[in-house]
Design a protein around this motif. Structure first.
Motif, PDB file in Angstrom:
ATOM      1  N   THR A  76     -16.351 -21.064  39.205  1.00  8.23           N
ATOM      2  CA  THR A  76     -16.639 -19.838  39.943  1.00  8.23           C
ATOM      3  C   THR A  76     -17.119 -20.179  41.350  1.00  8.23           C
ATOM      4  N   ARG A 135     -16.648 -16.146  30.801  1.00  6.48           N
ATOM      5  CA  ARG A 135     -16.935 -14.717  30.981  1.00  6.48           C
ATOM      6  C   ARG A 135     -18.407 -14.485  31.242  1.00  6.48           C
ATOM      7  N   ALA A 161     -20.836 -15.782  22.221  1.00  9.19           N
ATOM      8  CA  ALA A 161     -19.567 -15.615  22.927  1.00  9.19           C
ATOM      9  C   ALA A 161     -18.557 -16.667  22.517  1.00  9.19           C
ATOM     10  N   VAL A 219     -12.202 -19.848  33.913  1.00  6.04           N
ATOM     11  CA  VAL A 219     -12.844 -18.572  34.232  1.00  6.04           C
ATOM     12  C   VAL A 219     -11.888 -17.479  33.787  1.00  6.04           C
ATOM     13  N   ASP A 220     -12.407 -16.522  33.028  1.00  4.02           N
ATOM     14  CA  ASP A 220     -11.549 -15.570  32.332  1.00  4.02           C
ATOM     15  C   ASP A 220     -11.837 -14.141  32.801  1.00  4.02           C
ATOM     16  N   GLY A 221     -11.378 -13.831  33.999  1.00  4.10           N
ATOM     17  CA  GLY A 221     -11.483 -12.453  34.471  1.00  4.10           C
ATOM     18  C   GLY A 221     -12.897 -11.979  34.756  1.00  4.10           C
ATOM     19  N   ILE A 222     -13.609 -12.742  35.583  1.00  3.12           N
ATOM     20  CA  ILE A 222     -14.992 -12.362  35.901  1.00  3.12           C
ATOM     21  C   ILE A 222     -15.037 -11.287  36.993  1.00  3.12           C
ATOM     22  N   ASP A 223     -15.879 -10.293  36.800  1.00  4.21           N
ATOM     23  CA  ASP A 223     -16.225  -9.331  37.850  1.00  4.21           C
ATOM     24  C   ASP A 223     -17.690  -9.541  38.185  1.00  4.21           C
ATOM     25  N   LEU A 269     -23.100 -17.010  31.880  1.00  7.21           N
ATOM     26  CA  LEU A 269     -21.674 -17.218  31.661  1.00  7.21           C
ATOM     27  C   LEU A 269     -21.473 -18.012  30.381  1.00  7.21           C
ATOM     28  N   THR A 295      -9.843 -15.282  37.739  1.00  2.00           N
ATOM     29  CA  THR A 295      -9.350 -16.123  36.643  1.00  2.00           C
ATOM     30  C   THR A 295      -8.980 -17.479  37.219  1.00  2.00           C
ATOM     31  N   VAL A 346     -21.583 -12.885  30.044  1.00  2.65           N
ATOM     32  CA  VAL A 346     -22.058 -12.333  28.789  1.00  2.65           C
ATOM     33  C   VAL A 346     -23.382 -11.586  28.955  1.00  2.65           C
TER      34      VAL A 346
END
Lengths: 295, 246
Positions: free
Chosen positions: A47, A206, A293, A21-25, A202, A12, A208
């Protein structure tokens, strides 16, 4: 088992009040070539910056070849072309290259590096006197100077002409073939399509979509059926059709099952004049995904 | 010598303007002021000639230290600092090199102006005083290196370009390096006493007079240096190196 090239979890990033950036894995294995796609503000650069240790994430962890980002950079594991990176004034290309090469434990042999990046003859040139494309090539040479196992490229071809772009991606494919992990952020969908074996889309900070470019395309909008129709043709209630549009005697049907759609059209006695069936372009897919999104 | 140090030194050395303003100009002023006063009725005393020389040494060193360091703003603007951050060159050595380059470049104006003072204007000091004078001013130049780093981090490119010439001139003029503080009106004298340049020249004058630098002057300079350094670090920490857009 060797560690992933990139291991991002729950990343994040905030710029002031803006959630970039909202909680990227995201896990990227060694040797993958991955495109980060998305509109401006999708979180691509943030990122990349977090992976390079240029900013402190608000939450989450980033591991680069099983190291903290700053340590990986210090160890010479990473080469990067940044969107707002640049060359110093009052310095010659050769001096800058020499300085950066010397900082790596195992630098790329100079002659080969110069030939690979196409910067022959620029050695004595002051950095201020380079064209946009030349600059990008010099910055590429800096990114490659240490033969890093991981390359991060943030919109690397933005200042290049068509030919420069083609040469650039040829080099990238050669590097990927040698086992270099290449991660690049881009607006140019054709580049992602042609070069990446994996596309991560992205939007709004997130992920997508994530898969091969064929998968990303098919996951979204199925196929497009286009045909010439008369005014009285009945295009309602066709199986598989998500949307139907008519414009000046041409119908455009977006369908998840083109075969079933066409069979019903034939059953209804509609002639399939000027028929055209094609998969969605990556551009369509990304547009659909990212606007979806954002909604 | 670290490769980055050599690289940075070469970049500044390539700038002819820099050499002109930090070395040639103070040297020329030393001759000019001394000859002008020498032509006045009564001539010029040894003390006044020495004071002019010390003031111009201080002026040159201040300009050199600031000019060598404020330029880091340009490297921020061009993206070079960001590019350097993604190479194995450690951030600590980038900062250390900036400091070292600033300190080293403060030396040429000190030496050149001292030579001009000695051989053109005939200033006579004990050998020990010469060494002490250059040494104490060189040491004190660290205060202006810290100020330059602070300005380099705090100012945007254009402002930094202006500040390079302006700050040294203002510090010199108001600090009594052009015109002795003794003939300032009292209000301006208070301003001079609030500036590090005044105390900097004061340490030089004390040593040139054959003594030790005034303790108050040393303490004030140390305080200025510490404050500039702390502020520079604080401002640098707040500067994002990452691209914000995208």
């Amino acid at each position: 088992m060797p560690a992933n090239a990139l291991d991002i979890s729950g990343l994040t990033v905030r710029h002031g009040d803006v959630l970039a950036v909202d909680g990227i894995d995201l896990r990227i294995g060694r040797g993958e070539t991955v495109a980060l796609l998305g509109p401006n503000g999708a979180g691509k650069s943030s990122t990349v910056s977090a992976v390079l240790g240029l900013l402190h994430p608000a939450a989450g962890t980033v591991r680069v070849l099983d190291r903290a980002p700053a340590d990986a950079v210090r160890a010479g594991c990473v080469g990067a072309m940044l969107q707002h990176g640049g060359l110093p004034s009052e310095a010659r290309v050769g001096e800058v290259l020499h300085l950066v090469r010397r900082s790596y434990p195992d630098p790329w042999p100079l002659e080969d590096l110069v030939a690979t990046t196409g910067i022959g003859g620029l050695h004595a040139r002051p950095a201020e006197a380079l064209s946009g494309g030349q600059r990008q090539r010099v910055v590429l040479a800096l990114a490659l100077a240490g033969q890093p196992p991981l390359l991060l490229l943030d919109e690397p071809t933005s200042a290049m002409d068509v030919e420069g772009r083609r040469a650039f991606w040829t080099t990238m494919r050669e590097l990927a073939a040698r086992g270099t992990t290449v991660v690049f952020a881009t607006h140019h969908l054709e580049e992602a399509d042609a070069v990446a074996d994996r596309v991560v889309v992205l939007a709004g900070g997130r992920v997508v979509a994530d898969g091969s470019s064929a998968e990303v395309r098919s996951a979204v909008s199925g196929r497009t059926v286009r045909l010439s129709v008369t005014e009285d043709a009945d295009l309602t209630a066709l199986p598989g059709v998500l949307s139907a549009e008519r414009q000046a005697g041409t119908a455009v049907l977006t369908t998840t099952d083109p075969e079933a759609t066409l069979r019903v059209l034939l059953d209804r006695g509609i002639p399939l004049a000027d028929l055209e069936v094609r998969g969605a372009s990556l551009e369509d897919a990304v547009l659909t995904l990212t606007t979806g999104a954002a909604r | 010598m670290s490769p980055l140090f050599a690289f940075q030194l070469r970049r500044v050395g390539r700038n002819r303007q820099y050499l002109l303003f930090t070395v040639a100009l103070p040297a020329a002023f030393t001759v000019f002021f001394t000859q002008v006063f020498a032509g006045a009725p009564g001539g010029i005393s040894q003390e006044a000639a020495a004071a002019t020389m010390v003031a111009m040494m201080a002026y040159g060193a201040i300009g050199a230290a600031l000019g060598a360091t404020i330029r880091l703003s340009f490297d921020r603007a061009s993206g070079w600092l960001r590019q350097l951050r993604v190479t194995p060159v450690p951030q600590t050595s980038v900062v250390a090199v900036d400091v070292a380059v600033g300190v080293l470049l403060a030396l040429p104006p000190l030496v050149v102006v001292a030579l001009v003072g000695r051989f053109v204007n005939g200033v006579r000091l004990d050998p020990g005083a010469w060494v002490g004078l250059v040494g104490v001013l060189w040491l004190g130049s660290a205060v202006f290196v810290a100020l330059g780093l602070l300005l380099g981090w705090a100012l945007e490119e254009k402002a930094a370009g202006g500040a390079m010439g302006l700050v040294a001139t203002v510090l010199a003029a108001l600090g009594g390096l052009w015109v002795p503080v003794e003939i300032f009106p009292s209000g301006l004298r208070a301003v001079a006493h609030a500036l590090p340049s005044y105390w900097y020249a004061r340490t030089g004058r004390d040593v040139a007079a054959g003594g030790l630098p005034d303790l108050t002057a040393v303490a004030v300079l140390a305080a200025f240096g510490a404050a500039f350094a702390v502020l520079a670090v604080a401002v640098a920490r707040r500067r994002p190196l990452a691209a914000v857009a995208g």
